[in-house]
Design a protein around this motif. Structure first.
Motif, PDB file in Angstrom:
ATOM      1  N   PRO A 159       0.831  -1.214   0.000  1.00  0.00           N
ATOM      2  CA  PRO A 159       0.000   0.000   0.000  1.00  0.00           C
ATOM      3  C   PRO A 159       0.856   1.250   0.000  1.00  0.00           C
ATOM      4  O   PRO A 159       2.034   1.193   0.372  1.00  0.00           O
ATOM      5  N   VAL A 160       0.288   2.317  -0.418  1.00  0.00           N
ATOM      6  CA  VAL A 160       1.059   3.534  -0.639  1.00  0.00           C
ATOM      7  C   VAL A 160       0.576   4.644   0.271  1.00  0.00           C
ATOM      8  O   VAL A 160      -0.625   4.827   0.493  1.00  0.00           O
ATOM      9  N   LEU A 161       1.558   5.388   0.761  1.00  0.00           N
ATOM     10  CA  LEU A 161       1.249   6.579   1.551  1.00  0.00           C
ATOM     11  C   LEU A 161       1.631   7.780   0.705  1.00  0.00           C
ATOM     12  O   LEU A 161       2.767   7.850   0.219  1.00  0.00           O
ATOM     13  N   SER A 162       0.779   8.709   0.500  1.00  0.00           N
ATOM     14  CA  SER A 162       1.083   9.888  -0.315  1.00  0.00           C
ATOM     15  C   SER A 162       0.822  11.148   0.472  1.00  0.00           C
ATOM     16  O   SER A 162      -0.155  11.229   1.232  1.00  0.00           O
ATOM     17  N   ARG A 163       1.723  12.065   0.258  1.00  0.00           N
ATOM     18  CA  ARG A 163       1.516  13.399   0.838  1.00  0.00           C
ATOM     19  C   ARG A 163       1.774  14.414  -0.273  1.00  0.00           C
ATOM     20  O   ARG A 163       2.784  14.308  -0.974  1.00  0.00           O
ATOM     21  N   SER A 164       0.902  15.363  -0.417  1.00  0.00           N
ATOM     22  CA  SER A 164       1.063  16.330  -1.527  1.00  0.00           C
ATOM     23  C   SER A 164       1.066  17.733  -0.998  1.00  0.00           C
ATOM     24  O   SER A 164       0.508  18.041   0.069  1.00  0.00           O
ATOM     25  N   VAL A 165       1.754  18.576  -1.753  1.00  0.00           N
ATOM     26  CA  VAL A 165       1.876  19.986  -1.386  1.00  0.00           C
ATOM     27  C   VAL A 165       1.495  20.802  -2.636  1.00  0.00           C
ATOM     28  O   VAL A 165       1.853  20.415  -3.756  1.00  0.00           O
ATOM     29  N   GLU A 166       0.846  21.902  -2.464  1.00  0.00           N
ATOM     30  CA  GLU A 166       0.419  22.738  -3.604  1.00  0.00           C
ATOM     31  C   GLU A 166       1.573  23.556  -4.155  1.00  0.00           C
ATOM     32  O   GLU A 166       2.462  23.963  -3.399  1.00  0.00           O
ATOM     33  N   LEU A 167       1.510  23.749  -5.425  1.00  0.00           N
ATOM     34  CA  LEU A 167       2.528  24.556  -6.117  1.00  0.00           C
ATOM     35  C   LEU A 167       1.884  25.858  -6.567  1.00  0.00           C
ATOM     36  O   LEU A 167       0.724  25.866  -7.049  1.00  0.00           O
ATOM     37  N   PHE A 168       2.647  26.902  -6.413  1.00  0.00           N
ATOM     38  CA  PHE A 168       2.098  28.223  -6.728  1.00  0.00           C
ATOM     39  C   PHE A 168       3.009  28.964  -7.695  1.00  0.00           C
ATOM     40  O   PHE A 168       4.234  28.807  -7.662  1.00  0.00           O
ATOM     41  N   ASP A 169       2.360  29.795  -8.546  1.00  0.00           N
ATOM     42  CA  ASP A 169       3.093  30.714  -9.423  1.00  0.00           C
ATOM     43  C   ASP A 169       2.689  32.100  -8.983  1.00  0.00           C
ATOM     44  O   ASP A 169       1.594  32.570  -9.300  1.00  0.00           O
ATOM     45  N   SER A 170       3.581  32.695  -8.172  1.00  0.00           N
ATOM     46  CA  SER A 170       3.295  34.032  -7.612  1.00  0.00           C
ATOM     47  C   SER A 170       1.930  34.072  -6.971  1.00  0.00           C
ATOM     48  O   SER A 170       1.103  34.960  -7.218  1.00  0.00           O
ATOM     49  N   GLY A 171       1.654  33.045  -6.128  1.00  0.00           N
ATOM     50  CA  GLY A 171       0.432  33.020  -5.348  1.00  0.00           C
ATOM     51  C   GLY A 171      -0.724  32.310  -6.009  1.00  0.00           C
ATOM     52  O   GLY A 171      -1.726  32.002  -5.352  1.00  0.00           O
ATOM     53  N   ALA A 172      -0.591  32.061  -7.313  1.00  0.00           N
ATOM     54  CA  ALA A 172      -1.699  31.371  -7.987  1.00  0.00           C
ATOM     55  C   ALA A 172      -1.408  29.889  -8.014  1.00  0.00           C
ATOM     56  O   ALA A 172      -0.309  29.457  -8.370  1.00  0.00           O
ATOM     57  N   LEU A 173      -2.396  29.133  -7.599  1.00  0.00           N
ATOM     58  CA  LEU A 173      -2.224  27.685  -7.565  1.00  0.00           C
ATOM     59  C   LEU A 173      -2.114  27.170  -8.985  1.00  0.00           C
ATOM     60  O   LEU A 173      -2.967  27.441  -9.824  1.00  0.00           O
ATOM     61  N   ILE A 174      -1.049  26.431  -9.232  1.00  0.00           N
ATOM     62  CA  ILE A 174      -0.874  25.924 -10.597  1.00  0.00           C
ATOM     63  C   ILE A 174      -0.735  24.413 -10.632  1.00  0.00           C
ATOM     64  O   ILE A 174      -0.743  23.820 -11.711  1.00  0.00           O
ATOM     65  N   GLY A 175      -0.628  23.817  -9.491  1.00  0.00           N
ATOM     66  CA  GLY A 175      -0.488  22.364  -9.515  1.00  0.00           C
ATOM     67  C   GLY A 175      -0.117  21.876  -8.122  1.00  0.00           C
ATOM     68  O   GLY A 175      -0.229  22.607  -7.127  1.00  0.00           O
ATOM     69  N   ARG A 176       0.296  20.660  -8.028  1.00  0.00           N
ATOM     70  CA  ARG A 176       0.754  20.133  -6.747  1.00  0.00           C
ATOM     71  C   ARG A 176       1.837  19.102  -6.965  1.00  0.00           C
ATOM     72  O   ARG A 176       1.916  18.477  -8.022  1.00  0.00           O
ATOM     73  N   LEU A 177       2.596  18.970  -5.913  1.00  0.00           N
ATOM     74  CA  LEU A 177       3.673  17.976  -5.928  1.00  0.00           C
ATOM     75  C   LEU A 177       3.295  16.894  -4.926  1.00  0.00           C
ATOM     76  O   LEU A 177       2.948  17.200  -3.783  1.00  0.00           O
ATOM     77  N   GLU A 178       3.363  15.678  -5.373  1.00  0.00           N
ATOM     78  CA  GLU A 178       2.969  14.568  -4.501  1.00  0.00           C
ATOM     79  C   GLU A 178       4.142  13.616  -4.336  1.00  0.00           C
ATOM     80  O   GLU A 178       4.754  13.204  -5.337  1.00  0.00           O
ATOM     81  N   VAL A 179       4.395  13.305  -3.099  1.00  0.00           N
ATOM     82  CA  VAL A 179       5.438  12.309  -2.783  1.00  0.00           C
ATOM     83  C   VAL A 179       4.725  11.064  -2.277  1.00  0.00           C
ATOM     84  O   VAL A 179       3.914  11.138  -1.360  1.00  0.00           O
ATOM     85  N   SER A 180       5.057   9.932  -2.903  1.00  0.00           N
ATOM     86  CA  SER A 180       4.422   8.672  -2.477  1.00  0.00           C
ATOM     87  C   SER A 180       5.491   7.695  -2.029  1.00  0.00           C
ATOM     88  O   SER A 180       6.524   7.536  -2.678  1.00  0.00           O
ATOM     89  N   ARG A 181       5.204   7.081  -0.938  1.00  0.00           N
ATOM     90  CA  ARG A 181       6.119   6.054  -0.448  1.00  0.00           C
ATOM     91  C   ARG A 181       5.322   4.815  -0.111  1.00  0.00           C
ATOM     92  O   ARG A 181       4.143   4.906   0.263  1.00  0.00           O
ATOM     93  N   SER A 182       5.986   3.685  -0.184  1.00  0.00           N
ATOM     94  CA  SER A 182       5.296   2.420   0.081  1.00  0.00           C
ATOM     95  C   SER A 182       5.199   2.186   1.586  1.00  0.00           C
ATOM     96  O   SER A 182       6.140   2.455   2.348  1.00  0.00           O
TER      97      SER A 182
END
Lengths: 739, 272
Positions: free
Chosen positions: A108-131
C-alpha cells in the motif's frame, strides 16, 4: 477448597490471557502507529522541501517551468534519502502529470502532496508517495515479537504463580498432616483456641482427659471444657492461656492444678500455655498443653517424704531434724521462744545387733522408735539421727519440762522388751538434754552440747538423763573435743598437717646401725601456728579420725622416703606412730603394704610404734596385725611402755622389735632411784626378750650418762634433738645426728 | 471617391500585411532545448533575422533536450534543439529529429588552468577521487551533471573505468552538480580548479573563458571528429512536431543552408 482452587486457576488464566492479549496487540499496533506517523511526517517534509525547489523552478521559468525537465528532476531529487523507495509526481491543475521521478511504490502507498504556486496562484501540486509495505512488514515482525512475548508472559503469569501456589498448598497440606499426626501421637493433651479462647481443636489425649469430644468442644469457651481448681485450696483457677495471649508470652508449667473432667472426676495436671502470634504481631489464638501428673505427683510426694524421713523407723531423718532445729533457733532469736532438745543414744544396741544380726537390730530400732513416739507430744519432733541415735525437738518447752519428758522416755525404754526368736532383750538409753535459747549460736552448738550431755550420761554409767550444764568442766572439755573434729578435718583437707621428726641417739654397740628417726605429727591452725598433738589427738582418737590421720602420715612418709634417704642416708629407719583405732581397721595391713609397694619402701626401714595401752586394749587384733606386718618385714616398737599397768607377760604376745621406755621413768631417773630401777628393769627384760630399748624424754646429761651405764640402746629427747620439721619436698634439710 | 479609395487602400494594406503575415516570416519562432546548442541557435537566429527582417525568433533558456522535446510536442515551442535521438514514444507523437551538426564532447577547464591535455586514466582517477589536485597543487573541483543527463551518459560510455569512476563520483558526498549546460559552463568558468564536461560548440558559441582539453593527446576539433581521431561527439538535432509552424520550418531550413552551416562550422560544429 477444590472449588476455590479451580476458581482461582480460572481467574489466573483469564488474567494471564488478558495481559498476554494486551501485549500481543499493543506492540504491533503501537509500532504501526509510530512508524506510520513517522513515515507520514517524513513524506510530508520531503514533499514540502521538494516543493520549495520546484517552486524556485516555477518562479524562474513561470511560462516554461513544466518543460524544465532537468531542473524539475533535480528539484524532485532533493531531500530524497531513499530515492528508490519514493515516487514524486508533479501534476497541473488538470491533474496532468508534468514531471515524475522514482519508481511506483509498492502497495500500500502513503502519499503526501503539497500545492505549487506561481506568484500566489495555484498551478499544480507535488505529490510524494512512499510504500507502506516496509512499515507493514515491520509491523508484522513486531506483531510476531508481540505474540512471542505475549506467549511468554502468559506462561509466566499462568504457570509460575500457580506452581508456586501449588507448592505452597502442598507444603501446607503436609504440615497440617504432620501436625495432626504429631498431635495424635504426643502424650499430652493439646487444645487450640481462637483469640477469644473459643476452642478450635483438641487432640485425642485432651478428649480423654477432659471427657469432651473434639466435635462437642469446638466453638465452646475453654473455661467450660477445661475446668481447673487449685489442688490445695480447691478454688477454681483461670487457665493461663488467657494471660499468655494477653501478654504474648509462654506461661510455664503451673503446679497444684487439678482438672475437673466433664464427669466430675478430678485429675492432677500440669499445664502450660502459649500464644499463637502472627508475623504481624497479632495474636491468632493460643495453645494449651496439659498432662496427667497424678502418678508423678504421688511419686514426688513420696520422694519428698523419703527425703525427710528415715525409711526404717518412719521418723524424721537427721537432715529434716536439723532443718526444724534451725527454724526453732530462729524463732528463739526472733520472738524469744524457748525450746529444748534431747539427744538419745541407745545402750547395748551394739550387743543385740552383733548377737542377733542386722535384721534384729533394725526391728529393735523400729520398735524403739514406736516406743519413743508414744512418749512425746504431738508438737514434738522425733527423729532418728543415725545408727542407734535419736533426737527429740521439744517446741515451746522449758528445760525442766524437757528433763521430765526425757525421764519419761528413759522409763519407757527401760520398760521396753525386745523379743527376737526365743530371746528377750532389754536396753537402756543415755539422754542428753539441752535448752535452745536466744543466746544459742547455731545448730552445731546445740547438737554438740546435746551430744556432750549424752556422752556425760554414758560416762556416768549410761541409762540416764543428763542436762547440759555449760559451767561443767568435763562437759566443756567434751565440747571442746567435739569442736576439734571439724577443725582437724579442715586441717587435713587444707594440708595443714605437718610432719616433724626426732632422732634417736644410739648408746650401745648393739643398737642397730643407721639413723633412726621418729616421725611426729603436728597441725597448724589457719594462722600458721603449730598445734601440738596433745591438743588435737585425743579428739581425733575419740571421734575416729585417727585412721584417716595415720593413713595420711603413712602415705606422706612413704611417698617422700626416697628424698628422706637422700637427706639422712640410705641406712635411715623411720618410726611411724599408729593409733589404737587404726589398729582396729581391717584394711590397715593391706593399705600399708600397697603404699610400700607403690613408693618402693623397704619394709625393714619402717618401724611402727604402738602404745602399750592401745596394744593391750586390742591385744588379739594388735598381735595379729604385728605378726602379719612383721612377716612383710616391717618392725614394731611398743611405745610408752611401763605406764599401762600391764604385765611383762603381754610382751610375749606382741612380737615387737623395740621397747620404748615411757618418758616419765626417764625424766626422773637422775634423781629418783626407783625410776632408775624401773628403767633398768625394763631395759633388762627387753634385752632378754631380744628387743632393743629406747629411752624417751631424755632431757639431761645425767640421765644420758645413766642410760649409757644401764645399757639402754637408744636415747630420744630434747637433749638429743628437738623435734624439727621433716625435710620433705620443699622443706629445709635436717641437722646431722649426734652420737 | 476619396472614401472609397481610402477603404481600398486600407483593404490592400491589410491584405498585404496579412499576406506578409501569412508568408511565414512574421510568425514568432520559439526555440528551446539543450543548452549546448542554444548559443549556436542564437547566432543562426541573428543571421536569419538579418536576412529576413521582421522575422521573430526567440531562443528560450535551456530546457534540456527532453524538456525541449516535450515543449515542442506540446506546441509550447516550435523547434527543439536536442543532443539525443528521439525515443520511440516521442516519434509516435509525430516528432521528427534532423541532425544539424556534430561537435566534440569535451572535458573543459578554465583558461587559467595550465593543464591542456588529459588521459582517459587521469579522467577516471579524477572522477573516482583518486586524483584530487592539479599538477600545480590546486584542488580539482569536479562539476558533475545529473546522472540522467546525456553528458553523464556519454562520459560513462567512454570506458568501463570511467563508468566505475562516474558511479564513485556520484556517490561522493558534497559534489557540485550543474543541472543545465549553461550552469555547467558557468561553474567551470568561475570556480577555481573546476573541471567538467561540455561541448566545443557551446564553448565557442558562448565565447566562454574555457578551454577543451586534449584527450589522450588528441585535440577536440571538428577536424579530428571528421577524421575520427577524436571519437567523443555530441550530435545535435533539430526536432519538429506536426505543430511546427512554417516560420519554424523556414528557420530549420536556414540552419541546414550553406549560410547556416557556415555559421555552425565557425562555432565548433562538423557537418557531415
Amino acid at each position: 477448597m477444590q472449588a476455590s482452587n479451580r476458581k482461582f486457576v480460572v481467574s489466573v488464566t483469564w488474567l494471564a490471557g488478558a495481559v498476554a492479549l494486551l501485549i500481543a496487540l499493543v506492540i504491533p499496533l503501537g509500532y504501526f502507529n509510530v512508524a506510520l506517523s513517522t513515515l507520514s511526517a517524513e513524506t510530508l517534509v520531503a514533499a514540502v522541501a521538494k516543493s520549495e525547489h520546484v517552486g524556485q523552478v516555477i518562479n524562474n521559468e513561470p511560462e516554461m517551468w513544466q518543460y524544465q525537465v532537468l531542473r524539475l528532476d533535480d528539484a524532485m531529487a532533493q531531500h530524497s534519502h531513499h530515492p528508490a523507495q519514493e515516487r514524486i509526481v508533479i501534476v497541473d491543475l488538470a491533474n496532468n502529470v508534468v514531471a515524475q521521478l522514482g519508481p511506483p511504490p509498492l502497495w500500500p502507498v502513503l502519499s503526501r502532496s503539497v500545492e505549487l504556486f506561481d506568484s500566489g496562484a495555484l498551478i499544480g501540486r507535488l505529490e510524494v508517495s512512499r510504500s507502506l509495505r516496509g512499515v507493514l512488514l515491520q509491523t508484522g515482525a513486531a506483531a510476531l515479537l508481540g505474540l512471542v512475548l505475549a506467549a511468554l508472559v502468559f506462561l509466566v503469569l499462568r504457570i509460575l504463580p500457580l506452581r508456586l501456589l501449588n507448592h505452597a498448598f502442598n507444603a501446607l497440606r503436609q504440615e497440617k498432616a504432620r501436625a495432626q499426626v504429631t498431635l495424635r501421637s504426643i502424650g499430652d493433651g493439646v487444645i487450640t483456641t481462637d483469640p477469644a479462647t473459643l476452642i478450635i481443636s483438641m487432640n485425642q489425649v485432651a478428649e480423654q482427659l477432659t471427657g469432651w469430644r473434639a466435635e462437642e468442644a469446638k466453638g465452646r469457651p475453654l473455661s467450660v471444657v477445661f475446668r481447673i481448681v487449685d489442688e490445695l485450696t480447691e478454688r477454681a483457677m483461670e487457665s493461663p492461656l488467657k494471660r499468655a495471649m494477653a501478654e504474648k508470652s509462654i506461661m510455664p508449667l503451673t503446679e497444684h492444678m487439678v482438672l475437673v473432667r466433664r464427669d466430675g472426676q478430678l485429675i492432677a495436671i500440669e499445664n502450660s500455655a502459649a500464644p499463637i502470634i502472627l508475623p504481624s504481631g497479632d495474636v491468632a489464638g493460643g495453645v494449651l498443653i496439659f498432662r496427667n501428673v497424678a502418678a508423678q505427683r504421688g511419686l514426688s510426694q513420696k520422694l519428698s517424704w523419703q527425703a525427710s524421713h528415715d525409711e526404717l523407723t518412719g521418723l524424721l531423718n537427721r537432715q529434716e531434724f536439723e532443718r526444724h532445729l534451725d527454724v526453732a533457733l530462729e524463732s528463739c532469736r526472733a520472738i524469744g521462744g524457748q525450746h529444748a532438745m534431747c539427744y538419745m543414744d541407745l545402750d547395748q544396741f551394739k550387743i543385740i545387733n552383733d548377737t542377733c544380726g542386722h535384721a534384729a537390730g533394725d526391728e529393735l530400732l523400729r520398735q524403739v522408735a514406736e516406743t519413743l513416739q508414744q512418749q512425746v507430744r504431738e508438737s514434738d519432733l522425733l527423729a532418728r539421727l543415725g545408727g542407734d541415735e535419736f533426737g527429740v525437738l521439744l517446741l515451746g518447752c522449758t528445760l525442766e519440762r524437757a528433763q521430765g519428758i526425757a525421764e519419761d522416755l528413759l522409763a519407757a525404754v527401760r520398760k521396753f522388751r525386745f523379743t527376737w526368736g526365743d530371746q528377750i532383750f532389754t536396753i537402756g538409753v543415755s539422754i542428753g538434754v539441752v535448752a535452745l535459747t536466744a543466746e544459742t549460736l547455731n545448730r552445731e552448738q546445740i547438737m554438740s552440747a546435746a551430744d556432750a550431755a549424752c556422752y556425760a550420761a554414758k560416762d556416768a554409767g549410761r541409762n540416764r538423763v543428763v542436762v547440759y550444764q555449760p559451767e561443767d568442766s568435763e562437759m566443756r572439755h567434751r565440747l571442746e573435743e567435739m569442736n576439734w573434729t571439724p577443725r582437724i578435718i579442715r586441717a587435713i583437707d587444707e594440708h595443714r598437717l605437718v610432719l616433724y621428726y626426732q632422732e634417736y641417739l644410739p648408746l650401745t654397740s648393739r643398737a642397730s646401725p643407721g639413723r633412726h628417726i621418729e616421725v611426729l605429727l603436728r597441725m597448724t591452725d589457719e594462722a600458721g601456728n603449730v598445734i601440738v598433738p596433745g591438743t588435737f589427738i585425743p579428739a581425733a582418737e575419740r571421734y575416729n579420725l585417727m585412721p584417716r590421720i595415720d593413713q595420711w602420715v603413712i602415705t606422706k612418709v612413704f611417698s617422700e622416703y626416697a628424698n628422706l634417704t637422700k637427706s639422712f642416708g640410705s641406712d635411715l629407719s623411720c618410726s611411724i606412730n599408729l593409733s589404737g583405732t587404726s589398729l582396729n581397721q581391717d584394711q590397715l595391713h593391706k593399705f600399708i603394704r600397697e603404699q610400700a609397694a607403690l613408693h618402693q619402701v623397704r619394709p625393714d626401714t619402717i618401724c611402727f610404734e604402738i602404745t602399750e595401752t592401745a596394744a593391750i586394749n586390742q591385744l588379739r587384733k594388735a598381735s595379729r596385725f604385728i605378726i602379719d606386718m612383721k612377716a612383710d618385714g616391717f618392725h614394731f616398737a611398743l611405745d610408752d611402755f611401763g605406764i599401762g599397768m600391764s604385765s611383762f607377760a603381754y610382751l610375749r604376745n606382741l612380737a615387737v622389735d623395740f621397747l620404748k621406755i615411757d618418758g616419765s621413768f626417764v625424766m626422773g631417773m637422775a634423781n629418783d632411784p626407783i625410776n632408775r630401777a624401773m628403767v633398768g628393769a625394763i631395759n633388762e627384760i627387753g634385752h632378754v626378750m631380744g628387743l632393743q630399748t629406747i629411752a624417751e624424754h631424755v632431757d639431761s646429761e645425767a640421765a644420758l650418762v645413766q642410760l649409757r651405764s644401764i645399757g639402754v640402746d637408744f636415747a630420744q629427747g630434747y637433749l638429743v634433738g628437738m623435734p624439727v620439721p621433716l625435710p620433705l619436698t620443699g622443706m629445709p634439710q635436717p641437722v646431722p645426728g649426734k652420737s | 471617391m476619396r472614401s472609397v479609395e481610402r477603404t481600398v487602400a486600407i483593404v490592400l494594406i491589410l491584405f498585404a500585411v496579412n499576406a506578409w503575415a501569412s508568408s511565414g516570416y512574421a510568425q514568432e519562432v520559439r526555440i528551446g532545448g539543450t543548452g549546448a546548442g542554444l548559443a549556436s541557435m542564437k547566432l543562426l537566429a541573428n543571421a536569419y533575422v538579418k536576412i529576413h527582417p521582421g522575422s521573430a525568433i526567440k531562443i528560450l533558456p535551456s530546457l534540456g533536450s527532453s524538456g525541449g522535446i516535450k515543449a515542442v510536442a506540446a506546441g509550447a515551442i516550435q523547434l527543439a534543439v536536442s543532443s539525443r535521438e528521439l525515443t520511440d514514444a516521442e516519434r509516435k507523437q509525430g516528432l521528427a529529429a534532423v541532425e544539424f551538426g556534430r561537435t566534440p564532447f569535451v572535458f573543459a577547464v578554465s583558461t587559467d588552468n595550465k593543464v591542456d591535455d588529459i588521459t582517459l586514466q587521469q579522467l577516471a582517477d579524477i572522477y573516482s577521487g583518486k586524483t584530487m589536485q592539479w599538477p600545480d597543487g590546486s584542488r580539482i573541483r569536479l562539476v558533475l551533471r545529473p546522472a540522467s543527463d546525456a553528458d553523464s551518459t556519454m562520459a560513462r560510455s567512454m570506458s568501463p573505468e570511467m563508468a566505475h569512476a562516474m558511479r564513485l563520483a556520484e556517490e561522493r558526498p558534497g559534489m557540485l552538480y550543474a543541472v543545465t549546460d549553461q550552469d555547467a559552463q558557468k561553474s567551470i568558468e568561475e570556480i577555481p580548479g573546476a573541471f567538467g564536461v561540455t561541448s566545443l560548440a557551446q564553448i565557442m558559441a558562448e565565447q566562454r573563458q574555457l578551454k577543451a582539453l586534449a584527450l589522450n593527446g588528441v585535440r577536440p576539433t571538428p577536424q579530428n571528429l571528421a577524421n575520427g581521431s577524436y571519437p567523443y561527439v555530441r550530435v545535435m538535432f533539430l526536432v519538429t512536431s506536426p505543430k511546427t509552424t512554417v516560420a519554424a520550418q523556414r528557420f530549420a531550413e536556414f540552419v541546414q543552408s550553406p549560410e547556416g552551416r557556415e555559421i555552425l562550422g565557425r562555432t565548433g560544429y562538423w557537418m557531415r
